[in-house]
Write a protein that holds these residues in place. Structure first.
Motif, PDB file in Angstrom:
ATOM      1  N   THR A 169      -6.464   3.093  -2.163  1.00  0.00           N
ATOM      2  CA  THR A 169      -5.181   3.164  -2.849  1.00  0.00           C
ATOM      3  C   THR A 169      -5.302   3.733  -4.246  1.00  0.00           C
ATOM      4  O   THR A 169      -4.295   3.904  -4.926  1.00  0.00           O
ATOM      5  CB  THR A 169      -4.542   1.762  -2.948  1.00  0.00           C
ATOM      6  OG1 THR A 169      -5.473   0.859  -3.560  1.00  0.00           O
ATOM      7  CG2 THR A 169      -4.168   1.238  -1.572  1.00  0.00           C
ATOM      8  N   VAL A 229       0.846   4.456  -2.656  1.00  0.00           N
ATOM      9  CA  VAL A 229       0.339   5.755  -2.218  1.00  0.00           C
ATOM     10  C   VAL A 229       1.424   6.819  -2.128  1.00  0.00           C
ATOM     11  O   VAL A 229       1.172   7.997  -2.415  1.00  0.00           O
ATOM     12  CB  VAL A 229      -0.383   5.599  -0.860  1.00  0.00           C
ATOM     13  CG1 VAL A 229      -0.800   6.947  -0.296  1.00  0.00           C
ATOM     14  CG2 VAL A 229      -1.594   4.693  -1.011  1.00  0.00           C
ATOM     15  N   GLN A 264      -9.200   1.591   3.842  1.00  0.00           N
ATOM     16  CA  GLN A 264      -8.013   2.100   3.160  1.00  0.00           C
ATOM     17  C   GLN A 264      -8.242   2.183   1.662  1.00  0.00           C
ATOM     18  O   GLN A 264      -8.713   1.246   1.026  1.00  0.00           O
ATOM     19  CB  GLN A 264      -6.817   1.180   3.441  1.00  0.00           C
ATOM     20  CG  GLN A 264      -5.534   1.605   2.739  1.00  0.00           C
ATOM     21  CD  GLN A 264      -5.056   2.978   3.173  1.00  0.00           C
ATOM     22  OE1 GLN A 264      -4.967   3.259   4.358  1.00  0.00           O
ATOM     23  NE2 GLN A 264      -4.767   3.835   2.207  1.00  0.00           N
ATOM     24  N   VAL A 270       0.837  -1.201   0.000  1.00  0.00           N
ATOM     25  CA  VAL A 270       0.000   0.000   0.000  1.00  0.00           C
ATOM     26  C   VAL A 270       0.873   1.252   0.000  1.00  0.00           C
ATOM     27  O   VAL A 270       0.595   2.227  -0.723  1.00  0.00           O
ATOM     28  CB  VAL A 270      -0.952  -0.009   1.221  1.00  0.00           C
ATOM     29  CG1 VAL A 270      -1.662   1.337   1.352  1.00  0.00           C
ATOM     30  CG2 VAL A 270      -1.968  -1.127   1.093  1.00  0.00           C
TER      31      VAL A 270
END
Length: 398
Positions: free
Chosen positions: A395, A334, A393, A330
Protein backbone atom coordinates in the motif's frame (compact mmCIF):
# COMPACT_ATOMS: atom_id res chain seq x y z
CA UNK A 1 -23.58 18.51 15.92
CA UNK A 2 -22.46 15.92 18.44
CA UNK A 3 -19.74 13.63 17.19
CA UNK A 4 -17.58 10.75 18.25
CA UNK A 5 -13.84 11.14 18.25
CA UNK A 6 -12.07 8.19 16.70
CA UNK A 7 -8.32 8.18 16.32
CA UNK A 8 -7.26 11.48 14.78
CA UNK A 9 -10.56 12.02 12.91
CA UNK A 10 -13.95 13.19 14.08
CA UNK A 11 -17.01 11.23 12.98
CA UNK A 12 -20.15 13.33 12.84
CA UNK A 13 -23.19 11.72 14.45
CA UNK A 14 -25.10 12.01 11.17
CA UNK A 15 -22.34 10.13 9.34
CA UNK A 16 -22.53 7.33 11.90
CA UNK A 17 -26.32 7.14 11.56
CA UNK A 18 -25.97 6.95 7.78
CA UNK A 19 -23.40 4.16 8.15
CA UNK A 20 -25.76 2.28 10.48
CA UNK A 21 -28.61 2.71 8.01
CA UNK A 22 -26.50 1.52 5.10
CA UNK A 23 -25.35 -1.45 7.18
CA UNK A 24 -28.91 -2.78 6.85
CA UNK A 25 -28.09 -3.30 3.17
CA UNK A 26 -25.15 -5.53 4.11
CA UNK A 27 -27.42 -7.33 6.58
CA UNK A 28 -29.84 -7.97 3.74
CA UNK A 29 -27.49 -8.95 0.93
CA UNK A 30 -25.36 -11.30 3.04
CA UNK A 31 -26.88 -11.95 6.47
CA UNK A 32 -30.50 -12.59 5.44
CA UNK A 33 -30.23 -13.59 1.78
CA UNK A 34 -27.09 -15.72 1.95
CA UNK A 35 -25.81 -16.78 5.36
CA UNK A 36 -29.27 -17.62 6.72
CA UNK A 37 -29.56 -20.47 4.21
CA UNK A 38 -27.08 -22.50 6.25
CA UNK A 39 -29.58 -22.47 9.11
CA UNK A 40 -32.30 -23.70 6.77
CA UNK A 41 -30.20 -26.32 5.01
CA UNK A 42 -30.75 -29.23 7.47
CA UNK A 43 -34.56 -28.97 7.48
CA UNK A 44 -34.81 -28.23 3.75
CA UNK A 45 -32.53 -31.16 2.97
CA UNK A 46 -34.67 -33.48 5.10
CA UNK A 47 -38.00 -32.19 3.81
CA UNK A 48 -36.97 -32.09 0.14
CA UNK A 49 -34.75 -35.22 0.18
CA UNK A 50 -31.63 -33.48 -1.10
CA UNK A 51 -28.07 -34.79 -1.22
CA UNK A 52 -25.35 -32.55 0.19
CA UNK A 53 -24.36 -31.81 -3.42
CA UNK A 54 -27.87 -30.46 -4.14
CA UNK A 55 -27.83 -28.52 -0.89
CA UNK A 56 -24.48 -27.00 -1.79
CA UNK A 57 -25.75 -26.19 -5.29
CA UNK A 58 -28.31 -23.81 -3.73
CA UNK A 59 -25.47 -21.67 -2.39
CA UNK A 60 -23.40 -22.15 -5.53
CA UNK A 61 -26.21 -20.82 -7.74
CA UNK A 62 -26.68 -17.93 -5.34
CA UNK A 63 -22.97 -17.19 -5.67
CA UNK A 64 -23.22 -17.39 -9.48
CA UNK A 65 -25.97 -14.77 -9.33
CA UNK A 66 -23.77 -12.76 -7.01
CA UNK A 67 -20.98 -13.06 -9.56
CA UNK A 68 -23.29 -11.84 -12.33
CA UNK A 69 -24.36 -8.88 -10.24
CA UNK A 70 -20.74 -8.05 -9.46
CA UNK A 71 -19.86 -8.14 -13.16
CA UNK A 72 -22.74 -5.85 -14.06
CA UNK A 73 -22.85 -3.47 -11.11
CA UNK A 74 -20.46 -0.81 -12.40
CA UNK A 75 -22.23 -0.67 -15.77
CA UNK A 76 -25.60 -0.48 -14.03
CA UNK A 77 -24.48 2.24 -11.62
CA UNK A 78 -22.73 4.21 -14.39
CA UNK A 79 -25.96 4.23 -16.41
CA UNK A 80 -28.70 4.55 -13.80
CA UNK A 81 -26.87 6.00 -10.79
CA UNK A 82 -25.98 4.31 -7.54
CA UNK A 83 -29.06 5.10 -5.50
CA UNK A 84 -31.62 4.16 -8.17
CA UNK A 85 -29.83 0.87 -8.82
CA UNK A 86 -29.64 0.29 -5.07
CA UNK A 87 -33.39 0.78 -4.57
CA UNK A 88 -34.48 -1.35 -7.55
CA UNK A 89 -32.17 -4.18 -6.49
CA UNK A 90 -33.61 -4.02 -2.98
CA UNK A 91 -37.11 -4.50 -4.40
CA UNK A 92 -35.88 -7.45 -6.45
CA UNK A 93 -34.33 -9.03 -3.36
CA UNK A 94 -37.54 -8.75 -1.34
CA UNK A 95 -39.58 -10.30 -4.17
CA UNK A 96 -37.12 -13.20 -4.61
CA UNK A 97 -37.18 -14.06 -0.90
CA UNK A 98 -40.96 -13.72 -0.70
CA UNK A 99 -41.44 -16.16 -3.61
CA UNK A 100 -39.01 -18.78 -2.26
CA UNK A 101 -41.61 -20.57 -0.06
CA UNK A 102 -44.03 -20.95 -2.98
CA UNK A 103 -42.40 -24.02 -4.56
CA UNK A 104 -40.66 -27.12 -3.20
CA UNK A 105 -39.10 -27.99 -6.57
CA UNK A 106 -35.38 -27.55 -6.98
CA UNK A 107 -35.36 -25.62 -10.29
CA UNK A 108 -37.60 -22.72 -9.12
CA UNK A 109 -35.69 -22.57 -5.85
CA UNK A 110 -32.37 -22.41 -7.71
CA UNK A 111 -33.76 -19.67 -9.97
CA UNK A 112 -34.82 -17.54 -7.01
CA UNK A 113 -31.46 -18.08 -5.32
CA UNK A 114 -29.83 -16.89 -8.55
CA UNK A 115 -31.94 -13.71 -8.57
CA UNK A 116 -31.34 -12.99 -4.90
CA UNK A 117 -27.59 -13.40 -5.47
CA UNK A 118 -27.61 -10.96 -8.39
CA UNK A 119 -29.60 -8.35 -6.47
CA UNK A 120 -27.49 -8.94 -3.37
CA UNK A 121 -24.26 -8.14 -5.20
CA UNK A 122 -25.63 -4.87 -6.55
CA UNK A 123 -26.94 -3.90 -3.10
CA UNK A 124 -23.69 -4.83 -1.35
CA UNK A 125 -21.31 -3.16 -3.80
CA UNK A 126 -23.30 0.06 -4.12
CA UNK A 127 -23.88 0.13 -0.38
CA UNK A 128 -20.13 -0.09 0.20
CA UNK A 129 -19.57 2.68 -2.33
CA UNK A 130 -22.11 4.90 -0.56
CA UNK A 131 -20.37 4.13 2.74
CA UNK A 132 -17.06 5.14 1.18
CA UNK A 133 -18.72 8.36 0.06
CA UNK A 134 -20.07 9.00 3.55
CA UNK A 135 -16.53 8.54 4.91
CA UNK A 136 -14.95 11.11 2.58
CA UNK A 137 -12.91 13.68 4.47
CA UNK A 138 -12.35 11.43 7.48
CA UNK A 139 -8.98 10.15 8.63
CA UNK A 140 -8.05 6.59 7.71
CA UNK A 141 -9.07 5.38 11.18
CA UNK A 142 -12.38 7.23 10.97
CA UNK A 143 -13.05 5.77 7.53
CA UNK A 144 -12.21 2.30 8.86
CA UNK A 145 -14.87 2.74 11.55
CA UNK A 146 -17.51 3.84 9.04
CA UNK A 147 -16.68 0.96 6.70
CA UNK A 148 -16.55 -1.43 9.65
CA UNK A 149 -20.04 -0.37 10.69
CA UNK A 150 -21.31 -0.89 7.14
CA UNK A 151 -19.75 -4.31 6.58
CA UNK A 152 -20.59 -5.31 10.15
CA UNK A 153 -24.24 -5.15 9.14
CA UNK A 154 -23.79 -8.57 7.57
CA UNK A 155 -22.80 -9.90 10.98
CA UNK A 156 -25.87 -8.34 12.55
CA UNK A 157 -28.04 -9.98 9.89
CA UNK A 158 -26.36 -13.31 10.58
CA UNK A 159 -26.95 -13.02 14.31
CA UNK A 160 -30.59 -12.05 13.84
CA UNK A 161 -31.10 -14.98 11.48
CA UNK A 162 -29.69 -17.36 14.05
CA UNK A 163 -31.92 -15.92 16.75
CA UNK A 164 -35.25 -15.78 14.90
CA UNK A 165 -35.45 -18.65 12.43
CA UNK A 166 -37.86 -21.10 14.07
CA UNK A 167 -36.79 -24.14 12.08
CA UNK A 168 -33.52 -24.29 13.97
CA UNK A 169 -35.52 -24.76 17.17
CA UNK A 170 -38.53 -26.83 16.17
CA UNK A 171 -37.18 -28.95 13.31
CA UNK A 172 -40.62 -29.34 11.71
CA UNK A 173 -40.09 -30.14 8.06
CA UNK A 174 -42.70 -27.63 6.88
CA UNK A 175 -41.30 -24.63 8.74
CA UNK A 176 -38.68 -23.83 6.13
CA UNK A 177 -41.45 -22.05 4.20
CA UNK A 178 -42.30 -19.94 7.24
CA UNK A 179 -38.62 -19.09 7.71
CA UNK A 180 -38.24 -17.71 4.19
CA UNK A 181 -41.40 -15.64 4.64
CA UNK A 182 -40.01 -14.18 7.86
CA UNK A 183 -36.72 -13.38 6.11
CA UNK A 184 -38.65 -11.60 3.33
CA UNK A 185 -40.48 -9.38 5.83
CA UNK A 186 -37.29 -8.54 7.71
CA UNK A 187 -35.52 -7.80 4.42
CA UNK A 188 -38.30 -5.42 3.40
CA UNK A 189 -37.97 -3.50 6.67
CA UNK A 190 -34.16 -3.44 6.42
CA UNK A 191 -34.18 -2.15 2.85
CA UNK A 192 -36.58 0.65 3.79
CA UNK A 193 -34.06 1.81 6.38
CA UNK A 194 -31.11 1.37 4.02
CA UNK A 195 -32.91 3.28 1.26
CA UNK A 196 -33.55 6.22 3.58
CA UNK A 197 -29.84 6.23 4.52
CA UNK A 198 -28.81 6.11 0.87
CA UNK A 199 -30.78 9.28 0.20
CA UNK A 200 -28.58 11.14 2.71
CA UNK A 201 -25.42 10.51 0.64
CA UNK A 202 -24.50 11.97 -2.71
CA UNK A 203 -23.70 9.64 -5.59
CA UNK A 204 -20.00 8.71 -5.72
CA UNK A 205 -17.99 10.11 -8.66
CA UNK A 206 -18.70 8.37 -11.97
CA UNK A 207 -15.74 6.71 -13.65
CA UNK A 208 -14.42 8.40 -16.75
CA UNK A 209 -14.11 6.35 -19.93
CA UNK A 210 -10.35 6.12 -19.38
CA UNK A 211 -10.86 4.66 -15.91
CA UNK A 212 -12.94 1.70 -17.06
CA UNK A 213 -9.95 -0.51 -17.86
CA UNK A 214 -9.21 -3.39 -15.49
CA UNK A 215 -5.53 -2.49 -15.55
CA UNK A 216 -6.25 0.30 -13.09
CA UNK A 217 -6.91 -2.34 -10.41
CA UNK A 218 -3.59 -4.18 -10.86
CA UNK A 219 -2.08 -2.66 -7.67
CA UNK A 220 -4.80 -4.51 -5.74
CA UNK A 221 -4.05 -7.93 -7.28
CA UNK A 222 -2.85 -9.72 -4.07
CA UNK A 223 -5.80 -8.32 -2.10
CA UNK A 224 -8.20 -9.40 -4.86
CA UNK A 225 -6.80 -12.95 -5.00
CA UNK A 226 -6.90 -13.25 -1.21
CA UNK A 227 -10.50 -12.01 -1.20
CA UNK A 228 -11.49 -14.63 -3.77
CA UNK A 229 -9.74 -17.47 -1.92
CA UNK A 230 -11.45 -16.36 1.28
CA UNK A 231 -14.78 -16.49 -0.57
CA UNK A 232 -14.17 -20.16 -1.37
CA UNK A 233 -13.25 -20.99 2.20
CA UNK A 234 -15.71 -19.05 4.30
CA UNK A 235 -18.83 -19.94 2.27
CA UNK A 236 -17.78 -23.59 2.19
CA UNK A 237 -17.52 -23.43 5.96
CA UNK A 238 -20.79 -21.57 6.50
CA UNK A 239 -22.74 -23.79 4.11
CA UNK A 240 -22.03 -26.95 6.10
CA UNK A 241 -21.21 -25.68 9.59
CA UNK A 242 -24.79 -26.06 10.90
CA UNK A 243 -25.16 -29.50 9.33
CA UNK A 244 -21.79 -30.52 10.83
CA UNK A 245 -22.81 -29.48 14.33
CA UNK A 246 -26.17 -31.22 13.98
CA UNK A 247 -24.41 -34.36 12.72
CA UNK A 248 -22.30 -34.34 15.88
CA UNK A 249 -25.49 -34.54 17.92
CA UNK A 250 -25.19 -31.07 19.42
CA UNK A 251 -28.48 -29.51 20.57
CA UNK A 252 -30.06 -26.77 18.48
CA UNK A 253 -29.30 -24.25 21.25
CA UNK A 254 -25.57 -24.77 20.60
CA UNK A 255 -26.05 -24.16 16.89
CA UNK A 256 -27.98 -20.98 17.64
CA UNK A 257 -25.23 -19.86 20.03
CA UNK A 258 -22.60 -20.41 17.36
CA UNK A 259 -24.44 -18.40 14.72
CA UNK A 260 -25.43 -15.57 17.04
CA UNK A 261 -21.92 -15.39 18.49
CA UNK A 262 -19.94 -15.01 15.30
CA UNK A 263 -22.65 -12.78 13.85
CA UNK A 264 -22.51 -10.38 16.79
CA UNK A 265 -18.71 -10.41 16.85
CA UNK A 266 -18.71 -9.63 13.12
CA UNK A 267 -21.11 -6.75 13.74
CA UNK A 268 -18.68 -5.03 16.14
CA UNK A 269 -15.39 -6.22 14.66
CA UNK A 270 -14.88 -2.93 12.83
CA UNK A 271 -14.33 -1.25 16.19
CA UNK A 272 -11.66 -3.85 17.03
CA UNK A 273 -9.66 -3.65 13.81
CA UNK A 274 -9.92 0.06 12.94
CA UNK A 275 -6.73 1.15 14.69
CA UNK A 276 -4.50 -1.56 13.15
CA UNK A 277 -6.05 -0.84 9.73
CA UNK A 278 -5.17 2.84 10.11
CA UNK A 279 -1.47 1.94 10.32
CA UNK A 280 1.21 1.50 7.67
CA UNK A 281 0.49 -2.13 6.78
CA UNK A 282 -3.24 -2.74 6.19
CA UNK A 283 -2.29 -5.72 3.99
CA UNK A 284 -0.58 -7.36 6.97
CA UNK A 285 -3.62 -6.61 9.12
CA UNK A 286 -5.83 -8.22 6.47
CA UNK A 287 -3.65 -11.35 6.68
CA UNK A 288 -4.19 -11.39 10.46
CA UNK A 289 -7.93 -11.10 9.91
CA UNK A 290 -7.95 -14.06 7.53
CA UNK A 291 -5.79 -16.10 9.91
CA UNK A 292 -8.30 -15.46 12.68
CA UNK A 293 -11.06 -16.85 10.44
CA UNK A 294 -9.04 -19.93 9.54
CA UNK A 295 -8.32 -20.75 13.18
CA UNK A 296 -11.97 -20.26 14.08
CA UNK A 297 -13.16 -22.61 11.34
CA UNK A 298 -10.66 -25.35 12.18
CA UNK A 299 -11.43 -25.20 15.91
CA UNK A 300 -14.91 -26.57 15.21
CA UNK A 301 -13.14 -29.81 14.23
CA UNK A 302 -11.06 -29.96 17.40
CA UNK A 303 -13.65 -30.37 20.12
CA UNK A 304 -17.36 -30.13 20.84
CA UNK A 305 -16.70 -28.48 24.21
CA UNK A 306 -18.68 -25.30 24.76
CA UNK A 307 -15.61 -23.19 25.54
CA UNK A 308 -13.95 -24.29 22.29
CA UNK A 309 -17.09 -23.37 20.35
CA UNK A 310 -17.12 -19.92 21.96
CA UNK A 311 -13.48 -19.25 21.05
CA UNK A 312 -14.06 -20.57 17.53
CA UNK A 313 -17.11 -18.35 17.07
CA UNK A 314 -15.23 -15.26 18.26
CA UNK A 315 -12.24 -15.92 15.99
CA UNK A 316 -14.39 -16.61 12.93
CA UNK A 317 -16.59 -13.61 13.68
CA UNK A 318 -13.55 -11.34 13.82
CA UNK A 319 -12.84 -12.25 10.19
CA UNK A 320 -16.29 -12.72 8.70
CA UNK A 321 -16.78 -9.12 7.49
CA UNK A 322 -13.60 -7.37 8.63
CA UNK A 323 -11.89 -8.74 5.53
CA UNK A 324 -14.20 -6.47 3.50
CA UNK A 325 -13.37 -3.53 5.75
CA UNK A 326 -9.66 -4.21 5.24
CA UNK A 327 -10.11 -4.35 1.48
CA UNK A 328 -12.01 -1.08 1.59
CA UNK A 329 -9.22 0.59 3.56
CA UNK A 330 -6.57 -0.70 1.14
CA UNK A 331 -8.67 0.57 -1.77
CA UNK A 332 -8.87 4.05 -0.23
CA UNK A 333 -5.07 4.12 0.06
CA UNK A 334 -4.27 2.79 -3.41
CA UNK A 335 -7.01 4.17 -5.69
CA UNK A 336 -8.78 7.50 -6.32
CA UNK A 337 -12.45 7.88 -5.26
CA UNK A 338 -13.79 7.46 -8.80
CA UNK A 339 -12.34 3.93 -8.96
CA UNK A 340 -13.53 2.72 -5.57
CA UNK A 341 -16.98 1.51 -6.69
CA UNK A 342 -15.30 -0.34 -9.53
CA UNK A 343 -12.70 -1.80 -7.16
CA UNK A 344 -15.37 -3.20 -4.87
CA UNK A 345 -17.16 -4.54 -7.96
CA UNK A 346 -13.99 -6.33 -9.09
CA UNK A 347 -13.46 -7.62 -5.53
CA UNK A 348 -17.03 -8.89 -5.45
CA UNK A 349 -16.38 -10.73 -8.71
CA UNK A 350 -13.31 -12.31 -7.13
CA UNK A 351 -15.11 -13.39 -3.98
CA UNK A 352 -18.15 -14.57 -5.95
CA UNK A 353 -15.96 -16.88 -8.04
CA UNK A 354 -14.65 -18.41 -4.83
CA UNK A 355 -18.16 -18.58 -3.36
CA UNK A 356 -19.43 -20.32 -6.49
CA UNK A 357 -16.81 -23.05 -6.22
CA UNK A 358 -16.60 -23.46 -2.44
CA UNK A 359 -20.02 -25.00 -1.60
CA UNK A 360 -20.03 -27.12 -4.77
CA UNK A 361 -16.57 -28.62 -4.23
CA UNK A 362 -17.03 -29.15 -0.50
CA UNK A 363 -20.53 -30.52 -1.10
CA UNK A 364 -18.90 -33.33 -3.07
CA UNK A 365 -16.39 -33.78 -0.26
CA UNK A 366 -19.23 -33.96 2.28
CA UNK A 367 -20.92 -36.69 0.20
CA UNK A 368 -17.65 -38.67 0.09
CA UNK A 369 -16.02 -40.74 2.85
CA UNK A 370 -14.39 -37.53 4.16
CA UNK A 371 -17.84 -36.36 5.21
CA UNK A 372 -18.82 -33.02 6.69
CA UNK A 373 -15.58 -32.78 8.68
CA UNK A 374 -13.64 -32.87 5.42
CA UNK A 375 -15.76 -30.06 4.00
CA UNK A 376 -15.19 -27.91 7.10
CA UNK A 377 -11.44 -28.64 7.06
CA UNK A 378 -11.06 -27.65 3.40
CA UNK A 379 -12.98 -24.43 4.06
CA UNK A 380 -10.63 -23.55 6.92
CA UNK A 381 -7.56 -24.37 4.83
CA UNK A 382 -8.62 -22.00 2.06
CA UNK A 383 -9.20 -19.19 4.55
CA UNK A 384 -5.64 -19.79 5.78
CA UNK A 385 -4.38 -19.61 2.20
CA UNK A 386 -6.05 -16.20 1.87
CA UNK A 387 -3.98 -15.00 4.83
CA UNK A 388 -0.79 -16.08 3.08
CA UNK A 389 -1.67 -14.35 -0.20
CA UNK A 390 -2.65 -11.15 1.61
CA UNK A 391 0.91 -10.74 2.89
CA UNK A 392 1.97 -9.74 -0.64
CA UNK A 393 -0.31 -6.67 -0.79
CA UNK A 394 1.56 -3.36 -0.85
CA UNK A 395 0.00 0.00 0.00
CA UNK A 396 3.00 2.31 0.06
CA UNK A 397 3.50 5.01 2.62
CA UNK A 398 0.68 5.80 4.98
Amino acid sequence: MDGAVVGSGRIDAKVMLVALGLSLAAATSLGFARFAYSLLLPTMRTALHWSYFAAGAMNTVNAVGYLGGALLVTRISDRFGNRRSFIVSGIGMVVALALTPVSAHLVPLLTLRLISGLCGAVIFVIGSSLAQQAARGLSRSGAAVVLGVYFGGAGLGTALSGAIIPAIHLRAATLWRVDWSILAVITLLAMVGATFASLQVGDPPVRSVGERHLGHYRPLLPALIAYGVFGFGYLAFLTFQVAFMSHQGLPSSRVVLSYVLFGMVAAVSGFIWFRPLAGHRPGLVAASIYLSGALGAVLYLVSTALWVEIIAGILFGLALMSCSTAFGVVTRVVLPPSLQTGAMGVATVAIAVGQSLGPLVTGQIADSHFGLAGAIGVGGAFIGLAALVSLFQRTGAA
